[in-house]
Design an enzyme around this catalytic site. Structure first.
Site, PDB file in Angstrom:
ATOM      1  N   ASN A 151       0.804  -1.237   0.000  1.00  0.00           N
ATOM      2  CA  ASN A 151       0.000   0.000   0.000  1.00  0.00           C
ATOM      3  C   ASN A 151       0.833   1.281   0.000  1.00  0.00           C
ATOM      4  OD1 ASN A 151       0.680  -0.665   2.709  1.00  0.00           O
ATOM      5  ND2 ASN A 151      -0.945   0.672   3.436  1.00  0.00           N
ATOM      6  N   GLU A 249       3.452  -5.506  12.254  1.00  0.00           N
ATOM      7  CA  GLU A 249       2.547  -4.364  12.046  1.00  0.00           C
ATOM      8  C   GLU A 249       1.437  -4.874  11.139  1.00  0.00           C
ATOM      9  OE1 GLU A 249       3.110  -1.438  13.452  1.00  0.00           O
ATOM     10  OE2 GLU A 249       5.206  -1.579  14.016  1.00  0.00           O
TER      11      GLU A 249
END
Ligand code: NAD
Length: 481
Positions: A151, A249
């Site tokens: 992303n 994460e």
């Protein structure tokens, strides 16, 4: 056709098996490059280069490491336009966003850790009365693995690499197979900056093969991973019996809590961004919007109006605010949630459809979409969609808002809009997440701890937290007479 090669021991090379993957330009739905489809042998080759480079790099002075990192940052900045175009081509994000956010942040990651490493210190503990002194060495771990998602490709890739090498480790890194282009370009930037051979090795390929070979490698002692929660769970299962150091994460389903006493105009403008920036493909996007009942109808009207003005188009067009989604399969996933919303009898207030951009009908475009939901326990509010879909619903009380915000398996970030400082403190303490933004969003100071709670991750990166992750503390105890 452009070939995305591996970068091992300071040189570009083909994968050992000479296997390749197709890489698509999401804005046009066409293959534009071939990516090295690497396997365990390529990871081994990268590991050996990293292991050979470690003794010298770990003893390189902090000034010298810092100088090289700063040089990498400078070269990234000097090539801003070319890198931003590559990012936009590969990912489908608006060129304007790549230019203003992704690439500048990749440069900042290096310049920040170039400075941070010169300020990194460790503790000393004097055992008074016992005639002894303790001090802690913080030593680099060795060869570490960095795995990143699609992303924010160069932004998140460098977020891991910069602190890892600043702390004296050497690295085997794998960018997402969906967006490898800027990571590939980083290789030559590192060579130009004088980064010694083998300090950073970039291997391309699929998660299940190249990624898994990094995770399973017995001598890669730490893994930092950013990506989906399911993948993180899989990596943790492999790494746990090997006692690897892990930083994960992961996904999010972040609440955006809007109270009637907020600065309404600022909130509205920011909420459009926190909902749809990067086509909603930011782990920190506020995908669940909860609005105090007294301003709900007004917000709904204004929000729809603002969102309807967002220009959807080719990422290279300077007017474009919403570019293409990253891949065909991701487009299909996002679209499937509109069907799920319909079966759940939710109210699609705006959007919900693919967009045919003139001359680029094969591109992966989707309307920014607003769904009014009836309760927080629906799939739209509980599952990470990671695209341009947000839900909205009203709440009556602070307690109700807080309960809904926390009622999810994720715990990455929350956004709070209110001018009542008592409420800010009450809620910030009780929100179950790693980051709370108050009257702002995506406001990042790189010194702060970054990461999530619950199924949004394990550990923190950013600032000294990252340098602590990438070093092993060792206590030295000396007695004296
Ligand atoms: P993903 O989990 O599919 O892939 C991420 C990376 O892991 C890729 O490089 C992939 O090749 C690799 N990978 C996949 N399977 C692997 C395996 N078995 N072993 C080792 N590596 C493997 O995630 P994605 O679709 O690329 O990214 C989207 C996800 O990332 C979303 O869930 C989003 O919330 C999350 N994300 C989180 C943060 C954060 O900071 N918390 C930031 C950005 C994105």
């Amino acid at each position: 056709m452009q070939l995305i090669l591996n970068y091992i021991n300071g040189e570009y090379c083909k994968p050992i098996d000479d296997k390749w993957l197709d890489n698509y330009n999401p804005a046009e739905g066409k293959i534009y490059s071939k990516i090295a489809n690497s396997g365990a042998e390529d990871i081994e080759k990268a590991y050996k280069a990293a292991a050979d480079a470690f003794p010298s790099w770990s003893e390189t002075s902090l000034d010298e490491r810092s100088r090289i990192l700063q040089k990498i940052a400078d070269i990234i900045e000097a090539n801003l336009d070319q890198l931003a175009e590559a990012e936009s081509l590969d990912n489908g994000k608006p060129l304007s966003l790549a230019k203003s956010v992704d690439i500048p942040r990749a440069a900042s990651n290096f310049s920040f850790f170039a400075k941070a490493i010169t300020q990194f210190s460790s503790e000393a503990h004097e055992s008074i009365g016992l005639q002894s002194m303790n001090f802690t060495l913080r030593q680099p771990i060795g060869v570490v693995g960095c795995i990143s998602p699609w992303n924010l490709p160069l932004y998140l890739f460098t977020w891991k690499i910069a602190p890892a090498i600043a702390a004296g480790n050497t690295v085997v890194a794998k960018p997402s197979e969906i967006t490898p282009y800027t990571a590939y370009l980083l290789g030559e930037i590192c060579t130009e900056a004088g980064l010694p051979k083998g300090v950073l090795n970039i291997v391309n390929g699929l998660g299940q093969t190249a990624g898994e070979a990094i995770t399973k490698h017995p001598k890669i002692k730490a893994i930092t991973f950013t990506g989906g929660t399911k993948t993180g769970e899989h990596i943790a299962k492999i790494a746990a019996p090997m006692f690897k150091k892990l930083s994960l994460e992961l996904g999010g389903k972040n609440p955006n809590l809007i109270f009637a006493d907020c600065n309404y105009d600022k909130m509205l403008e920011t909420t459009v961004k926190s909902s749809f920036a990067n086509q909603g493909q930011i782990c920190l996007c506020g995908s669940r919007i909860f609005v105090e009942a007294s301003i709900y109808e007004q917000f709904k009207k204004d929000f729809i109006e603002k969102v309807s003005q967002l220009k959807i188009g080719h990422p290279m067009n300077s007017e474009t605010k919403i570019g293409a989604l990253v891949s065909k399969s991701h487009l299909e996933k996002v679209e499937s949630y509109v069907e799920i919303a319909k079966t759940e009898n939710q109210n699609i207030l705006f959007g919900g459809k693919r967009v045919d951009v003139e001359n680029f009908s094969e591109g992966y475009y989707f309307q920014p979409t607003i769904i009014e939901v009836k309760s927080n326990d629906c799939r739209i509010n509980q599952e990470e969609i990671f695209g341009p879909i947000v839900s909205i619903m009203p709440f009556e009380t602070e307690t109700e808002a807080l309960n809904m915000a926390n009622d999810t398996k994720y715990g990455l970030s929350s956004t709070l809009w209110t001018s009542d400082m008592n409420r800010v403190m009450r809620m910030s303490k009780k929100l179950e997440c790693g980051i709370v933004w108050v009257n702002t969003w995506l406001n990042r100071d790189l010194r702060t701890p970054f990461g999530g709670t619950k199924q949004s991750g394990v550990g923190r990166e950013g600032g000294l937290e990252a340098l602590r992750f990438f070093t092993e503390p060792k206590n030295i105890c000396i007695t004296y007479e």
